[in-house]
Design an enzyme around this catalytic site. Structure first.
Site, PDB file in Angstrom:
ATOM      1  N   CYS A   1       0.844  -1.189   0.000  1.00 50.83           N
ATOM      2  CA  CYS A   1       0.000   0.000   0.000  1.00 50.83           C
ATOM      3  C   CYS A   1       0.879   1.238   0.000  1.00 50.83           C
ATOM      4  O   CYS A   1       2.073   1.168   0.270  1.00 50.83           O
ATOM      5  CB  CYS A   1      -0.907   0.024   1.230  1.00 50.83           C
ATOM      6  SG  CYS A   1      -2.017  -1.378   1.363  1.00 50.83           S
TER       7      CYS A   1
ATOM      8  N   GLY B   1      -0.184   0.274  -5.091  1.00 54.74           N
ATOM      9  CA  GLY B   1      -1.500  -0.314  -4.910  1.00 54.74           C
ATOM     10  C   GLY B   1      -2.457   0.165  -5.976  1.00 54.74           C
ATOM     11  O   GLY B   1      -2.655   1.369  -6.130  1.00 54.74           O
TER      12      GLY B   1
ATOM     13  N   ASN C   1      -0.067   1.053   5.947  1.00 55.24           N
ATOM     14  CA  ASN C   1       0.652   0.190   5.016  1.00 55.24           C
ATOM     15  C   ASN C   1       1.348  -0.885   5.830  1.00 55.24           C
ATOM     16  O   ASN C   1       2.145  -0.576   6.707  1.00 55.24           O
ATOM     17  CB  ASN C   1       1.670   0.996   4.218  1.00 55.24           C
ATOM     18  CG  ASN C   1       2.581   0.125   3.373  1.00 55.24           C
ATOM     19  OD1 ASN C   1       2.215  -0.981   2.989  1.00 55.24           O
ATOM     20  ND2 ASN C   1       3.773   0.614   3.081  1.00 55.24           N
ATOM     21  N   GLY C   2       1.042  -2.162   5.552  1.00 51.06           N
ATOM     22  CA  GLY C   2       1.705  -3.247   6.253  1.00 51.06           C
ATOM     23  C   GLY C   2       0.742  -4.354   6.628  1.00 51.06           C
ATOM     24  O   GLY C   2      -0.418  -4.364   6.231  1.00 51.06           O
TER      25      GLY C   2
ATOM     26  N   TYR D   1      12.209  -4.181  -5.725  1.00 51.64           N
ATOM     27  CA  TYR D   1      11.038  -4.203  -6.594  1.00 51.64           C
ATOM     28  C   TYR D   1       9.988  -3.142  -6.293  1.00 51.64           C
ATOM     29  O   TYR D   1       9.552  -2.427  -7.180  1.00 51.64           O
ATOM     30  CB  TYR D   1      10.385  -5.589  -6.530  1.00 51.64           C
ATOM     31  CG  TYR D   1       9.055  -5.683  -7.241  1.00 51.64           C
ATOM     32  CD1 TYR D   1       8.994  -5.717  -8.636  1.00 51.64           C
ATOM     33  CD2 TYR D   1       7.872  -5.718  -6.520  1.00 51.64           C
ATOM     34  CE1 TYR D   1       7.767  -5.794  -9.281  1.00 51.64           C
ATOM     35  CE2 TYR D   1       6.646  -5.798  -7.171  1.00 51.64           C
ATOM     36  CZ  TYR D   1       6.596  -5.837  -8.551  1.00 51.64           C
ATOM     37  OH  TYR D   1       5.391  -5.899  -9.189  1.00 51.64           O
TER      38      TYR D   1
END
Length: 472
Positions: A9, A37, A115-116, A260
């Site tokens: 995210c 996302g 995020n996570g 990435y």
């Protein structure tokens, strides 16, 4: 469509101390974080000079430019706000799970973007349910929001409530919390997920990546430290609470941010993502050389590593793939079962670049192998004489529980197979991965989580499956 790891995210927050509306700034910030996302997105804003419970929000399924129109942005008035782009790694794909989450409770209102992934989410959720909590979503972010709300009833400030909630939750999280008069940024003690602070004029900005700061014309100030809570007040103060911070050697950033996830024009914790990928390519050339005519990267994250391989090996760098940038989150698949349709919609090969040549192809990873064999086939059909695949990460051997969609071991190609056996499956003439010991050299001086390669996680993984659909 292409069998890669799914992004986690992206979070973005703004507090404009001059009182200007921030919705359009958040929109452009989320646009810069769209790579993190592509499933859903949302914005929540509040007017710090207005009623304390007045939060305006809009969210939906789709890309940022699909969910928001000039009309919806124009209706979001406020000088403080948070935004979010999501790809689900835990919880269903639905509008109800889109963020930011907005909570109304006894002390007022706050909005949260996360995020996570939490690894103790099930026990925390059960605890809340047995004390009367009613959940509207299936995501762990709502568990965090509930705990912050409960702690706020017992504390003197929102930041104190965030600190108390952090003492209970375990896993990966970068949070932005918007209260009526404060913007709070928090990062888990291991620093799994990135979070940085910037400033534009008299506005403070918090974002997952520095590329989002660049997009809105903000100056980078610093990263939120792993375990730190930063509070931005209406007086322009940046207050720091570091009670959760770990020693630098104990931290465990997700290495895939550098390989990435992150955009190459971002810096994370002082390390350039682009430079990390160049180093990965150089290391591949040093450790796994091969004679060839051209080095190419699989877009996008393979490109910088391919350039690094070329720089080290002196083999010319080339462009072999044309990427269709207009293929977004979904596309209409043909009714017939065509094994190459997904990849071919996304990528096409430049025949002139590879025909009759020995090609070194650099990709960031191999997950199940189904994408790699199709890309190798496409290069052969385009006339490549030899195809030597180099991978800028070690083999995936274990699942991830911290927000990276690395699936169960039975779905991975590497466990139980030798590199030679994997080479035969994907059809390349040779195959080599980045050596495990090279990971720490991608961003020297920083500590990383390498659990998906080694099974050695920075904290004990959950005993039960927290990933639901990803296990099967």
């Amino acid at each position: 469509m292409i069998n890669k790891r799914k992004e986690a995210c992206g979070v973005f927050g703004v507090y404009d101390l001059d009182g200007h509306d921030v919705a359009s700034t958040i929109y452009y910030g989320l646009f810069a974080l769209q790579h993190r996302g592509q499933e859903s997105c949302g914005i929540a804003v509040s007017d710090t000079a207005g009623p304390p419970r007045s939060v305006s929000s809009h969210k939906g399924m789709g890309l940022v430019n699909e969910v928001f129109t000039p009309e919806t942005l124009g209706a979001l008035h406020g000088d403080i706000g948070v935004g979010h782009v999501r790809y689900s790694t835990a919880g269903e794909s639905s509008r109800e799970n889109a963020q930011p989450l907005v909570l109304n409770y006894i002390k007022g209102t706050f909005a949260l973007a996360h995020n996570g992934n939490l690894i103790n989410v099930r026990e925390l959720r059960r605890e809340l349910e047995y004390t009367g909590a009613i959940f509207q979503t299936t995501i762990d972010s709502e568990v965090i929001a509930y705990h912050i709300a409960r702690e706020r009833v017992r504390t003197q400030s929102v930041e104190e409530a965030v600190a108390n909630a952090m003492a209970k939750i375990r896993g990966a999280y970068s949070l932005i919390v918007m209260s009526p008069r404060k913007l709070i940024a928090a990062r888990d003690p291991y620093g799994f997920k990135p979070l940085c602070i910037g400033k534009r004029g008299n506005a403070y900005i918090v974002a997952s990546e520095t590329c989002a700061l660049d997009t809105v014309g903000a100056e980078y100030i610093r990263d939120v430290e792993p375990g730190e809570i930063v509070t931005i007040t209406g007086e322009g103060e940046l207050r720091s609470d570091r009670r959760m911070c770990l020693e630098p050697r104990e931290q465990a950033r997700c290495i895939f941010e550098y390989i990435y996830f992150a955009r190459p024009d971002s810096d994370i914790d002082g390390a350039s993502v682009y430079a990390s990928r160049i180093r990965a390519g150089r290391f591949l050339a040093m450790d796994s050389p091969v004679e060839a005519d051209v080095v190419v990267g699989v877009p996008e994250s393979g490109n910088a590593a391919a350039l690094g391989y070329s720089m080290e090996s002196k083999i010319p760098y080339g462009t072999a793939f044309v990427k269709n940038n207009y293929v977004g989150r979904t596309f209409i698949k043909p009714k017939q079962s065509s094994r190459e349709s997904g990849v071919r919609v996304k990528l096409n090969v430049l025949r002139e670049a590879v025909a009759g040549k020995r090609v070194i192809m650099i990709d960031d990873s191999i997950v199940r192998g189904t994408t790699s064999d199709r890309i190798v086939d496409m290069l052969r059909e385009a006339g490549a004489k030899e195809i030597h695949m180099r991978v800028s990460s070690p083999p995936f051997l274990w699942p991830c529980y911290f927000g990276t969609d690395v699936p169960a071991r039975k779905q991975l190609i590497a466990p139980g197979r030798t590199v030679e056996e994997i080479r035969e499956i994907i059809g390349a003439d040779s195959l080599a991965y980045l050596r495990l010991e090279r990971l720490k050299e991608l961003a020297p001086g920083l500590a990383f989580c390498s659990g998906c390669f080694t099974g050695d996680y920075p904290m004990t993984p959950p005993a039960e499956d927290i990933r639901g659909e990803y296990e099967e």
